[in-house]
Design a protein around this motif. Structure first.
Motif, PDB file in Angstrom:
ATOM      1  N   ARG A  85      66.375  23.493 -11.133  1.00 47.14           N
ATOM      2  CA  ARG A  85      65.533  23.397 -10.186  1.00 47.14           C
ATOM      3  C   ARG A  85      66.411  23.506  -8.892  1.00 47.14           C
ATOM      4  NH1 ARG A  85      60.549  22.099 -10.674  1.00 47.14           N
ATOM      5  NH2 ARG A  85      59.966  21.410 -12.840  1.00 47.14           N
ATOM      6  N   ARG A  86      65.779  24.319  -8.240  1.00 48.62           N
ATOM      7  CA  ARG A  86      66.213  24.436  -6.416  1.00 48.62           C
ATOM      8  C   ARG A  86      64.913  24.036  -5.673  1.00 48.62           C
ATOM      9  NH1 ARG A  86      67.630  30.666  -5.416  1.00 48.62           N
ATOM     10  NH2 ARG A  86      68.037  29.494  -3.283  1.00 48.62           N
ATOM     11  N   PRO A  87      65.291  23.195  -4.766  1.00 53.31           N
ATOM     12  CA  PRO A  87      64.299  22.831  -3.814  1.00 53.31           C
ATOM     13  C   PRO A  87      63.581  23.854  -2.950  1.00 53.31           C
ATOM     14  CG  PRO A  87      66.226  22.199  -2.853  1.00 53.31           C
ATOM     15  CD  PRO A  87      66.702  22.611  -4.459  1.00 53.31           C
ATOM     16  N   ALA A  88      62.334  23.595  -2.803  1.00 54.36           N
ATOM     17  CA  ALA A  88      61.467  24.636  -2.023  1.00 54.36           C
ATOM     18  C   ALA A  88      62.290  24.912  -0.716  1.00 54.36           C
ATOM     19  CB  ALA A  88      59.940  24.094  -1.773  1.00 54.36           C
ATOM     20  N   HIS A  89      62.769  24.323  -0.211  1.00 51.28           N
ATOM     21  CA  HIS A  89      63.321  24.473   1.283  1.00 51.28           C
ATOM     22  C   HIS A  89      64.378  25.505   1.228  1.00 51.28           C
ATOM     23  CE1 HIS A  89      65.688  20.675   0.327  1.00 51.28           C
ATOM     24  NE2 HIS A  89      66.673  21.466   0.836  1.00 51.28           N
ATOM     25  N   LYS A  90      64.931  25.710  -0.366  1.00 47.22           N
ATOM     26  CA  LYS A  90      66.071  26.725  -0.379  1.00 47.22           C
ATOM     27  C   LYS A  90      65.611  28.062  -1.001  1.00 47.22           C
ATOM     28  CE  LYS A  90      69.870  23.499  -0.565  1.00 47.22           C
ATOM     29  NZ  LYS A  90      71.051  22.873  -1.619  1.00 47.22           N
ATOM     30  N   VAL A  91      64.392  27.865  -1.463  1.00 49.92           N
ATOM     31  CA  VAL A  91      63.661  29.175  -2.121  1.00 49.92           C
ATOM     32  C   VAL A  91      62.561  29.740  -1.415  1.00 49.92           C
ATOM     33  CG1 VAL A  91      62.288  29.726  -4.108  1.00 49.92           C
ATOM     34  CG2 VAL A  91      63.995  28.155  -4.456  1.00 49.92           C
ATOM     35  N   LEU A  92      61.774  28.837  -0.628  1.00 47.46           N
ATOM     36  CA  LEU A  92      60.705  29.649  -0.007  1.00 47.46           C
ATOM     37  C   LEU A  92      61.281  30.063   1.479  1.00 47.46           C
ATOM     38  CD1 LEU A  92      57.612  30.279   0.001  1.00 47.46           C
ATOM     39  CD2 LEU A  92      57.030  28.230   0.948  1.00 47.46           C
ATOM     40  N   GLU A  93      61.158  31.195   1.883  1.00 45.53           N
ATOM     41  CA  GLU A  93      61.244  31.664   3.036  1.00 45.53           C
ATOM     42  C   GLU A  93      59.943  31.805   3.912  1.00 45.53           C
ATOM     43  OE1 GLU A  93      63.527  35.324   2.161  1.00 45.53           O
ATOM     44  OE2 GLU A  93      65.005  34.285   1.408  1.00 45.53           O
ATOM     45  N   SER A  94      60.216  31.951   5.433  1.00 48.10           N
ATOM     46  CA  SER A  94      58.979  32.054   6.284  1.00 48.10           C
ATOM     47  C   SER A  94      59.352  33.121   7.318  1.00 48.10           C
ATOM     48  CB  SER A  94      58.709  30.687   6.788  1.00 48.10           C
ATOM     49  OG  SER A  94      59.716  30.133   7.488  1.00 48.10           O
ATOM     50  N   ASP A  95      58.483  33.552   7.727  1.00 45.54           N
ATOM     51  CA  ASP A  95      58.652  34.429   8.891  1.00 45.54           C
ATOM     52  C   ASP A  95      57.372  34.365   9.585  1.00 45.54           C
ATOM     53  OD1 ASP A  95      59.115  36.672  10.630  1.00 45.54           O
ATOM     54  OD2 ASP A  95      58.665  38.341   9.426  1.00 45.54           O
ATOM     55  N   GLY A  96      57.151  33.554  10.606  1.00 41.45           N
ATOM     56  CA  GLY A  96      55.895  33.473  11.201  1.00 41.45           C
ATOM     57  C   GLY A  96      54.798  32.836  10.267  1.00 41.45           C
ATOM     58  N   PRO A 111      46.619  31.985   6.404  1.00 49.06           N
ATOM     59  CA  PRO A 111      46.152  31.271   7.444  1.00 49.06           C
ATOM     60  C   PRO A 111      47.022  30.480   8.243  1.00 49.06           C
ATOM     61  CG  PRO A 111      44.525  31.258   5.559  1.00 49.06           C
ATOM     62  CD  PRO A 111      45.888  31.844   5.019  1.00 49.06           C
ATOM     63  N   ALA A 112      46.633  30.522   9.496  1.00 49.70           N
ATOM     64  CA  ALA A 112      47.819  29.515  10.191  1.00 49.70           C
ATOM     65  C   ALA A 112      47.854  28.142   9.888  1.00 49.70           C
ATOM     66  CB  ALA A 112      47.287  29.800  11.901  1.00 49.70           C
ATOM     67  N   GLN A 113      46.518  27.469   9.369  1.00 50.01           N
ATOM     68  CA  GLN A 113      46.897  26.188   8.959  1.00 50.01           C
ATOM     69  C   GLN A 113      47.780  25.992   7.679  1.00 50.01           C
ATOM     70  OE1 GLN A 113      42.863  24.440   8.545  1.00 50.01           O
ATOM     71  NE2 GLN A 113      42.227  24.924  10.289  1.00 50.01           N
ATOM     72  N   LEU A 114      47.522  26.856   6.875  1.00 50.76           N
ATOM     73  CA  LEU A 114      48.405  26.615   5.535  1.00 50.76           C
ATOM     74  C   LEU A 114      49.753  26.905   6.021  1.00 50.76           C
ATOM     75  CD1 LEU A 114      49.146  26.650   2.791  1.00 50.76           C
ATOM     76  CD2 LEU A 114      48.331  28.747   2.252  1.00 50.76           C
ATOM     77  N   ALA A 115      50.169  27.780   7.000  1.00 49.56           N
ATOM     78  CA  ALA A 115      51.451  28.060   7.360  1.00 49.56           C
ATOM     79  C   ALA A 115      52.202  26.850   7.821  1.00 49.56           C
ATOM     80  CB  ALA A 115      51.408  29.406   8.413  1.00 49.56           C
ATOM     81  N   ALA A 116      51.386  26.109   8.712  1.00 47.35           N
ATOM     82  CA  ALA A 116      51.899  24.905   9.375  1.00 47.35           C
ATOM     83  C   ALA A 116      52.183  24.085   8.477  1.00 47.35           C
ATOM     84  CB  ALA A 116      50.688  24.426  10.410  1.00 47.35           C
ATOM     85  N   VAL A 117      51.453  23.808   7.294  1.00 45.35           N
ATOM     86  CA  VAL A 117      51.653  22.892   6.248  1.00 45.35           C
ATOM     87  C   VAL A 117      52.948  23.154   5.501  1.00 45.35           C
ATOM     88  CG1 VAL A 117      50.641  21.527   4.358  1.00 45.35           C
ATOM     89  CG2 VAL A 117      49.193  21.864   6.250  1.00 45.35           C
ATOM     90  N   LEU A 118      52.885  24.502   5.307  1.00 42.81           N
ATOM     91  CA  LEU A 118      54.050  24.893   4.447  1.00 42.81           C
ATOM     92  C   LEU A 118      55.440  24.729   5.065  1.00 42.81           C
ATOM     93  CD1 LEU A 118      52.622  28.180   2.915  1.00 42.81           C
ATOM     94  CD2 LEU A 118      53.277  26.040   1.834  1.00 42.81           C
ATOM     95  N   ARG A 119      55.254  24.870   6.672  1.00 37.25           N
ATOM     96  CA  ARG A 119      56.580  24.844   7.178  1.00 37.25           C
ATOM     97  C   ARG A 119      57.055  23.216   7.427  1.00 37.25           C
ATOM     98  NH1 ARG A 119      54.418  29.118  10.388  1.00 37.25           N
ATOM     99  NH2 ARG A 119      53.443  27.688  11.966  1.00 37.25           N
ATOM    100  N   LEU A 120      55.969  22.410   7.545  1.00 31.73           N
ATOM    101  CA  LEU A 120      56.258  21.014   7.673  1.00 31.73           C
ATOM    102  C   LEU A 120      56.549  20.444   6.414  1.00 31.73           C
ATOM    103  CD1 LEU A 120      56.001  18.488   9.166  1.00 31.73           C
ATOM    104  CD2 LEU A 120      53.537  18.176   8.413  1.00 31.73           C
TER     105      LEU A 120
END
Length: 326
Positions: free
Chosen positions: A128-139, A76-85
């Motif tokens: 450990r690798r930080p999440a910003h290096k592991v989790l990819e986003s596309d919209g 959902p858009a809300q979760l996506a916004a929080v993950l990106r932030l």
């Protein structure tokens, strides 16, 4: 006080969310029907919990956690916004804020289950690798490039507060104070034209007393500390805040960090990051990011000193800081 302000009545609403309670305080006409607003506020935080909880195996966040590495998952858009932030602040903080600490949170007993020795060993031994290096986003789609357990406890409550504020605005309420478990957001002004006053708690596990008072307008505040949620291991009290470098609770940290920001999600995440960094490196990053933060630091005998960074905080224990225009 204006005639309009004297005609208004105080409305204080609250309800359960995320293992604690939300609150909303505003003033309105006596005939105002508060039932629809209460229902909308409860619905807003329930939606956040439904999407972002690690206590609910069916939440949207847990769907991402359960997905195989490399598989795109639409959220959902809300979760996506929080993950990106979360990823943005993780990157800006050099990994001090890391939404990929779910395994450590669970292992040390701060999640749905109890702490386990095997889980603790695994969490501390994981490379450990930080999440910003592991989790990819596309919209609004996300995929993991490597195994990782996401946890949004350091940002979801703050985002829930922002949703409370947005919900009140949707109902035509522009002046209010909303919060979840001490994370607060001030909207507009009180009926007397003054800013909303919020206490920064003294870091005392045995009682609740104010250390400082903030006067906030159009701003949010969040505090991360070591004195409310903790575990004791071999006679030592350990904070619920995880050290991403170790996969374990922080050993040395400020007693608390309070951050004032534009949104409560940002304040929440940055307060966690600055707890991890400590008063020296944290103060340096606070200045670089143009944040406003108050570090409360204990000395060897338990006395607390203040380190205020940014234009809102002074070093006086009862300083009043206005956040108008943030």
């Amino acid at each position: 006080m204006s005639k309009m302000s004297t005609e208004r009545v105080k409305v204080a609403l609250n309800g359960p969310t995320m293992g604690t309670r939300w609150s909303a305080l505003f003033f309105t006409e006596p005939e105002f029907d508060k039932a629809p607003v209460r229902a909308a506020l409860q619905g807003a935080v329930d939606e956040v919990d439904r999407q972002m909880s690690t206590w609910n195996a069916g939440s949207d966040l847990m769907r991402v956690n359960a997905a195989p590495v490399g598989e795109w998952v639409a959220v959902p858009a809300q979760l996506a916004a929080v993950l990106r932030l979360g990823l943005e602040i993780g990157r800006a903080s050099g990994g001090a804020f890391d939404i990929g600490m779910g395994d450590a949170v669970t292992a040390w007993g701060f999640g749905p289950g109890d702490a386990t020795s095997a889980g603790i060993r695994a969490a501390m031994q994981t490379a450990r690798r930080p999440a910003h290096k592991v989790l990819e986003s596309d919209g609004d789609r996300f995929r993991k490039a490597a195994p990782i357990a996401l946890d949004l406890n350091g940002i979801a409550k703050g985002y829930g507060v922002d949703r409370l504020a947005e919900t009140l605005r949707d109902h035509g309420i522009a002046d209010a104070l909303v919060g979840i478990d001490g994370e607060m957001r001030a909207m507009g002004l009180r009926p007397d034209g003054e800013a909303w006053t919020i206490a920064v708690e003294a870091p005392d596990a045995k009682r609740r007393t104010p250390h400082s008072i903030l006067a906030l307008q159009h701003a949010a505040v969040a505090t991360s500390g070591d004195y409310r949620h903790w575990i004791e291991v071999q006679g030592r009290r350990l904070s619920h805040t995880m050290d991403p470098r170790r996969g374990a609770p922080l050993i040395a940290s400020p007693a608390s960090v309070t951050v004032v920001a534009r949104t409560c999600a940002e304040a929440d995440a940055w307060a966690t990051a600055l707890m991890v960094l400590g008063p020296d490196k944290g103060a340096e990053l606070t200045r670089k990011q143009r944040l406003d933060a108050l570090f409360l630091v204990r000395n060897d005998i338990g006395n607390v000193r203040s380190v205020g960074v940014g234009r809102l905080f002074s070093e006086e224990p009862a300083a009043i800081a206005s956040a108008e225009g943030k």
